[in-house]
Write a protein that holds these residues in place. Structure first.
Motif, PDB file in Angstrom:
ATOM      1  N   LEU A 278       0.824  -1.203   0.000  1.00  0.00           N
ATOM      2  CA  LEU A 278       0.000   0.000   0.000  1.00  0.00           C
ATOM      3  C   LEU A 278       0.861   1.257   0.000  1.00  0.00           C
ATOM      4  CD1 LEU A 278      -2.776  -1.125   2.500  1.00  0.00           C
ATOM      5  CD2 LEU A 278      -3.088  -0.621   0.079  1.00  0.00           C
TER       6      LEU A 278
ATOM      7  N   LEU B 206       1.982   1.720  -3.480  1.00  0.00           N
ATOM      8  CA  LEU B 206       0.858   2.169  -4.307  1.00  0.00           C
ATOM      9  C   LEU B 206       0.614   3.660  -4.109  1.00  0.00           C
ATOM     10  CD1 LEU B 206      -1.470   1.328  -6.236  1.00  0.00           C
ATOM     11  CD2 LEU B 206      -2.882   1.031  -4.188  1.00  0.00           C
ATOM     12  N   ARG B 207       0.700   4.101  -2.882  1.00  0.00           N
ATOM     13  CA  ARG B 207       0.504   5.529  -2.610  1.00  0.00           C
ATOM     14  C   ARG B 207       1.566   6.370  -3.316  1.00  0.00           C
ATOM     15  NH1 ARG B 207      -1.543   8.654   2.018  1.00  0.00           N
ATOM     16  NH2 ARG B 207      -0.627  10.734   1.870  1.00  0.00           N
TER      17      ARG B 207
ATOM     18  N   ALA C 286     -11.217   4.739   2.147  1.00  0.00           N
ATOM     19  CA  ALA C 286     -10.617   5.279   0.919  1.00  0.00           C
ATOM     20  C   ALA C 286     -11.731   5.789   0.000  1.00  0.00           C
ATOM     21  CB  ALA C 286      -9.774   4.209   0.219  1.00  0.00           C
TER      22      ALA C 286
ATOM     23  N   GLN D 227      -5.758  -1.166  -4.398  1.00  0.00           N
ATOM     24  CA  GLN D 227      -5.750  -0.817  -2.982  1.00  0.00           C
ATOM     25  C   GLN D 227      -6.593  -1.812  -2.180  1.00  0.00           C
ATOM     26  OE1 GLN D 227      -6.756   3.283  -2.439  1.00  0.00           O
ATOM     27  NE2 GLN D 227      -6.344   3.291  -0.255  1.00  0.00           N
TER      28      GLN D 227
END
Length: 265
Positions: free
Chosen positions: A78, A81-82, A154, A182
Motif C-alpha cells: 500500500l 501504491l501511494r 478510501a 488498494q
C-alpha cells in the motif's frame, strides 16, 4: 430683457436641429472623400491552426487508464501504491487538488469503506471523510462499536474535483485501477461501498442506491471473494436525515457479518 444663457449641450442640440431643418444630412471633414467609392475589402483572417488533441480525448483517456492499470499492478504494498499514485500524472484532477487523499485508518482492518471522491476538507487535510459527512460517518461507526482506527477508509477518486463537482466517467475510469489494487492489497473481510457511484464502480450495481443498498454481494479482490454491501453515503444522510433508519439497518447487518466472520467455524 437679456435671454437666459444656454447650456452647451442645449446649444449643440439646437445647432444640430437647425442643420437638419436646412437639409444637411452629412458631416464633412477637412479631407476630401469620395463617398461613392466602394470601401476596400479587408483580407480574410488566416485561420489559426487547430489545437493539439487534449488529454481528455478518447485515445488519451484509454491510454491513461491502461497506464494506470500497469502502474497499479506493479505496486507490491500500500505504501508503494501511494507513492506511485502520487507520481501519476494521467488524471487532470491532480493539477487542481491541494493534496492526494489516499486513505485513513488501519490498512489491516477487516472492514474497508470506499466512497466516491474527497471534498474541500479532505483536500486540505489529505485524509478521506474528515468534513461534515466524515463526522457523521464516525458517529455511524461508533454506533456499532467501531471507529476509524479500526477500519480502512478510501475513495474511488483520490483527488478532489474542482468545486466538488461529480467526477467524469473518464476520471473515474483512470483512477479505478488504483482503488482496485488498494482493495486487493488491503484484503479486507468485508467491503462497504458508500453511495451509488462507489457501488456502481466496484460492485457493478445498476440500480439507484436506495434500491441497491442493504443487499449482500461479493467482491473479487484478486486473491479471494469477500462479502460486500452498499449503503447510503453520509453526505446523502445529511441532506435526507429520515433515511438514517435505512443506514442503521445496513450498519447492524455489517456488525453482524463482522461478528460471524470472527467466530471460529
Amino acid at each position: 430683457m437679456d435671454p437666459l444663457p444656454l447650456d452647451p449641450r442645449q446649444a449643440a442640440a439646437l445647432v444640430v436641429q437647425w442643420y437638419a431643418e436646412m437639409g444637411v444630412d452629412a458631416a464633412l471633414d477637412e479631407t476630401p472623400r469620395n463617398r461613392f467609392e466602394e470601401a476596400p475589402r479587408r483580407p480574410a483572417p488566416t485561420p489559426e491552426p487547430a489545437p493539439p488533441p487534449s488529454p481528455a480525448a478518447a485515445g488519451s483517456v484509454d491510454e491513461a487508464a491502461a497506464a494506470a492499470r500497469l502502474l497499479a499492478r506493479s505496486a507490491r504494498s500500500l505504501d508503494e501504491l501511494r507513492d506511485l499514485l502520487a507520481a501519476f500524472d494521467g488524471c487532470a484532477l491532480k493539477t487542481t487538488a491541494k493534496n492526494l487523499v489516499f486513505a485513513d485508518g488501519d490498512p489491516k482492518a477487516r472492514l474497508m469503506l470506499v466512497g466516491e471522491a474527497p471534498g474541500a476538507d479532505e483536500d486540505r487535510q489529505g485524509l478521506p471523510f474528515v468534513g461534515r459527512s466524515g463526522q457523521l460517518l464516525d458517529r455511524m461507526l461508533a454506533a456499532i462499536g467501531l471507529d476509524r482506527r479500526a477500519v480502512y477508509i478510501a475513495n474511488i477518486i483520490p483527488w478532489r474535483p474542482p468545486g466538488n463537482r461529480t467526477p467524469t466517467p473518464q476520471e473515474a475510469a483512470t483512477c479505478q485501477p488504483f482503488i482496485e489494487r488498494q482493495i486487493e492489497l488491503a484484503d479486507p473481510d468485508i467491503l462497504v461501498c458508500l453511495g451509488g457511484p462507489s457501488a456502481q464502480a466496484l460492485l457493478g450495481l445498476k440500480e439507484g442506491i436506495t434500491r441497491a443498498r442493504g443487499r449482500w454481494t461479493e467482491y473479487d479482490t484478486g486473491k479471494r471473494r469477500i462479502r460486500a454491501i452498499a449503503t447510503l453515503h453520509p453526505a446523502y444522510l445529511l441532506r435526507q436525515p429520515l433515511q438514517k433508519r435505512l443506514a442503521w439497518r445496513d450498519l447492524k447487518a455489517i456488525r453482524k457479518a463482522l461478528d460471524e466472520s470472527a467466530t471460529p467455524a
